[in-house]
Design a protein around this motif. Structure first.
Motif, short mmCIF file in Angstrom:
data_model
loop_
_atom_site.label_atom_id
_atom_site.label_comp_id
_atom_site.label_asym_id
_atom_site.label_seq_id
_atom_site.Cartn_x
_atom_site.Cartn_y
_atom_site.Cartn_z
N LEU A 1 -6.42 -0.97 -12.13
CA LEU A 1 -7.13 0.28 -11.81
C LEU A 1 -6.85 0.72 -10.37
CD1 LEU A 1 -10.55 -0.35 -13.59
CD2 LEU A 1 -8.80 1.34 -14.20
N ARG A 2 -6.84 -0.25 -9.43
CA ARG A 2 -6.53 0.10 -8.03
C ARG A 2 -5.13 0.68 -7.91
NH1 ARG A 2 -9.63 -4.36 -7.10
NH2 ARG A 2 -7.88 -5.77 -7.15
N MET B 1 -3.37 2.21 -10.25
CA MET B 1 -3.33 3.53 -10.87
C MET B 1 -4.00 4.57 -9.95
SD MET B 1 -4.52 4.83 -14.70
CE MET B 1 -5.52 3.42 -14.87
N PHE B 2 -5.13 4.23 -9.36
CA PHE B 2 -5.83 5.14 -8.46
C PHE B 2 -4.95 5.48 -7.25
CE2 PHE B 2 -8.54 5.92 -4.77
CZ PHE B 2 -9.29 6.99 -5.23
N ASP B 3 -4.36 4.46 -6.66
CA ASP B 3 -3.50 4.68 -5.49
C ASP B 3 -2.31 5.58 -5.82
OD1 ASP B 3 -5.15 3.13 -3.92
OD2 ASP B 3 -3.90 1.32 -4.05
N VAL C 1 -2.20 7.93 -8.09
CA VAL C 1 -2.70 9.30 -8.26
C VAL C 1 -2.98 9.93 -6.89
CG1 VAL C 1 -4.63 10.69 -9.13
CG2 VAL C 1 -3.61 8.93 -10.58
N VAL C 2 -3.56 9.17 -6.00
CA VAL C 2 -3.86 9.68 -4.65
C VAL C 2 -2.58 10.05 -3.92
CG1 VAL C 2 -4.74 9.02 -2.38
CG2 VAL C 2 -6.07 8.49 -4.42
#
Length: 70
Positions: A31-32, A34-36, A38-39
């Protein structure tokens, strides 16, 4: 009757706890990542232009309301 029959002495199976903890760590890392990603993508130009127009429109309305009531 109020006793939970799925537990052995109230203690969870240590192997199950370790597997669950590892699964949570793996999921958290995924999840980290994937989030990174996207950011890091940034904002598309068309979306940034739309936001700019909306801000300008809001600014124009605020100015018009202020001029009409003074």
């Amino acid at each position: 009757m109020s006793e939970d029959k799925n537990r052995s002495g109230g203690r969870p199976d240590p192997a199950l706890v370790q597997r669950t903890r590892k699964q949570q760590e793996t999921l958290g890392a995924g999840l980290r990542h994937m989030f990174d990603s996207v950011v890091d993508e940034g904002v598309p130009d068309a979306f940034a232009d739309l936001l700019d127009r909306l801000e300008q429109s809001e600014s124009d309305r605020t100015t018009e309301k202020g001029d009409g009531h003074e």
